[in-house]
Design a protein around this motif. Structure first.
Motif, PDB file in Angstrom:
ATOM      1  N   ASP A   4       0.844  -1.190   0.000  1.00 14.06           N
ATOM      2  CA  ASP A   4       0.000   0.000   0.000  1.00 14.06           C
ATOM      3  C   ASP A   4       0.884   1.246   0.000  1.00 14.06           C
ATOM      4  OD1 ASP A   4      -2.128   1.792   0.266  1.00 14.06           O
ATOM      5  OD2 ASP A   4      -2.229   1.534   2.438  1.00 14.06           O
ATOM      6  N   ALA A   5       0.737   2.076  -1.027  1.00 12.82           N
ATOM      7  CA  ALA A   5       1.585   3.271  -1.144  1.00 12.82           C
ATOM      8  C   ALA A   5       1.393   4.211   0.041  1.00 12.82           C
ATOM      9  CB  ALA A   5       1.279   3.998  -2.451  1.00 12.82           C
ATOM     10  N   ARG A   6       0.163   4.342   0.532  1.00  7.00           N
ATOM     11  CA  ARG A   6      -0.081   5.236   1.679  1.00  7.00           C
ATOM     12  C   ARG A   6       0.670   4.760   2.924  1.00  7.00           C
ATOM     13  NH1 ARG A   6      -5.025   5.583  -1.067  1.00  7.00           N
ATOM     14  NH2 ARG A   6      -5.606   7.735  -1.488  1.00  7.00           N
ATOM     15  N   GLU A   7       0.674   3.455   3.133  1.00  9.29           N
ATOM     16  CA  GLU A   7       1.394   2.912   4.298  1.00  9.29           C
ATOM     17  C   GLU A   7       2.897   3.118   4.137  1.00  9.29           C
ATOM     18  OE1 GLU A   7       2.099   1.413   7.967  1.00  9.29           O
ATOM     19  OE2 GLU A   7       0.185   2.060   7.101  1.00  9.29           O
ATOM     20  N   THR A   8       3.404   2.966   2.921  1.00 13.65           N
ATOM     21  CA  THR A   8       4.821   3.218   2.671  1.00 13.65           C
ATOM     22  C   THR A   8       5.175   4.662   2.987  1.00 13.65           C
ATOM     23  OG1 THR A   8       4.860   1.526   0.944  1.00 13.65           O
ATOM     24  CG2 THR A   8       6.624   3.169   0.903  1.00 13.65           C
ATOM     25  N   ILE A   9       4.336   5.604   2.539  1.00 15.42           N
ATOM     26  CA  ILE A   9       4.573   7.026   2.818  1.00 15.42           C
ATOM     27  C   ILE A   9       4.533   7.287   4.313  1.00 15.42           C
ATOM     28  CG2 ILE A   9       3.647   9.357   2.514  1.00 15.42           C
ATOM     29  CD1 ILE A   9       4.984   8.229   0.001  1.00 15.42           C
ATOM     30  N   ARG A  10       3.556   6.707   5.010  1.00 11.93           N
ATOM     31  CA  ARG A  10       3.465   6.883   6.475  1.00 11.93           C
ATOM     32  C   ARG A  10       4.748   6.399   7.164  1.00 11.93           C
ATOM     33  NH1 ARG A  10      -1.663   4.628   5.807  1.00 11.93           N
ATOM     34  NH2 ARG A  10      -3.239   6.255   5.821  1.00 11.93           N
ATOM     35  N   ARG A  11       5.231   5.233   6.763  1.00 10.69           N
ATOM     36  CA  ARG A  11       6.427   4.670   7.398  1.00 10.69           C
ATOM     37  C   ARG A  11       7.669   5.494   7.091  1.00 10.69           C
ATOM     38  NH1 ARG A  11       6.878  -1.591   7.525  1.00 10.69           N
ATOM     39  NH2 ARG A  11       6.929  -1.339   9.757  1.00 10.69           N
ATOM     40  N   LEU A  12       7.816   5.929   5.840  1.00  9.62           N
ATOM     41  CA  LEU A  12       8.967   6.765   5.489  1.00  9.62           C
ATOM     42  C   LEU A  12       8.933   8.092   6.248  1.00  9.62           C
ATOM     43  CD1 LEU A  12       9.171   6.151   1.643  1.00  9.62           C
ATOM     44  CD2 LEU A  12      10.813   5.410   3.377  1.00  9.62           C
ATOM     45  N   ALA A  13       7.755   8.686   6.342  1.00 13.71           N
ATOM     46  CA  ALA A  13       7.620   9.946   7.080  1.00 13.71           C
ATOM     47  C   ALA A  13       7.938   9.743   8.558  1.00 13.71           C
ATOM     48  CB  ALA A  13       6.217  10.515   6.910  1.00 13.71           C
ATOM     49  N   ALA A  14       7.482   8.642   9.118  1.00 13.77           N
ATOM     50  CA  ALA A  14       7.778   8.359  10.523  1.00 13.77           C
ATOM     51  C   ALA A  14       9.278   8.159  10.739  1.00 13.77           C
ATOM     52  CB  ALA A  14       7.001   7.119  10.978  1.00 13.77           C
ATOM     53  N   LEU A  15       9.931   7.444   9.822  1.00 18.23           N
ATOM     54  CA  LEU A  15      11.379   7.249   9.931  1.00 18.23           C
ATOM     55  C   LEU A  15      12.130   8.575   9.865  1.00 18.23           C
ATOM     56  CD1 LEU A  15      11.913   4.087   7.712  1.00 18.23           C
ATOM     57  CD2 LEU A  15      12.312   4.265  10.173  1.00 18.23           C
ATOM     58  N   ALA A  16      11.625   9.487   9.029  1.00 17.52           N
ATOM     59  CA  ALA A  16      12.277  10.792   8.881  1.00 17.52           C
ATOM     60  C   ALA A  16      11.844  11.780   9.955  1.00 17.52           C
ATOM     61  CB  ALA A  16      11.960  11.362   7.500  1.00 17.52           C
ATOM     62  N   GLY A  17      10.823  11.422  10.737  1.00 11.00           N
ATOM     63  CA  GLY A  17      10.335  12.327  11.774  1.00 11.00           C
ATOM     64  C   GLY A  17       9.539  13.492  11.207  1.00 11.00           C
ATOM     65  N   VAL A  18       8.883  13.278  10.074  1.00 11.94           N
ATOM     66  CA  VAL A  18       8.120  14.332   9.409  1.00 11.94           C
ATOM     67  C   VAL A  18       6.634  14.048   9.593  1.00 11.94           C
ATOM     68  CG1 VAL A  18       7.615  15.428   7.193  1.00 11.94           C
ATOM     69  CG2 VAL A  18       9.932  14.642   7.704  1.00 11.94           C
ATOM     70  N   PRO A  19       5.914  14.928  10.302  1.00 12.49           N
ATOM     71  CA  PRO A  19       4.478  14.714  10.447  1.00 12.49           C
ATOM     72  C   PRO A  19       3.753  15.081   9.148  1.00 12.49           C
ATOM     73  CG  PRO A  19       5.131  16.726  11.577  1.00 12.49           C
ATOM     74  CD  PRO A  19       6.391  16.096  11.050  1.00 12.49           C
TER      75      PRO A  19
END
Length: 64
Positions: A4-19
């Motif tokens: 799921d692309a949305r889940e990938t974006i959520r995880r990448l943002a979380a790893l980068a610390g970007v809300p």
């Protein structure tokens, strides 16, 4: 990454610390396939024959 692309974006943002808001996640999910294609293309390039870039030479200052 995730199916799921949305889940990938959520995880990448979380790893980068970007809300990110849901709207931003949805917008970024649309571009993810293009980014993945570009990354795969860069990974496939054979850089062994590449020459190093020439050193940057700043322009000489104009006389005053």
């Amino acid at each position: 990454m995730q199916d799921d692309a949305r889940e990938t974006i959520r995880r990448l943002a979380a790893l980068a610390g970007v809300p990110l808001t849901q709207e931003r996640i949805s917008a970024l999910a649309l571009t993810l396939p293009f980014v993945q294609t570009g990354v795969a293309a860069l990974a496939d390039i054979d850089y062994r024959e590449a020459e190093p870039a020439a050193r940057f030479q700043p322009r000489p200052e104009a006389p005053r």
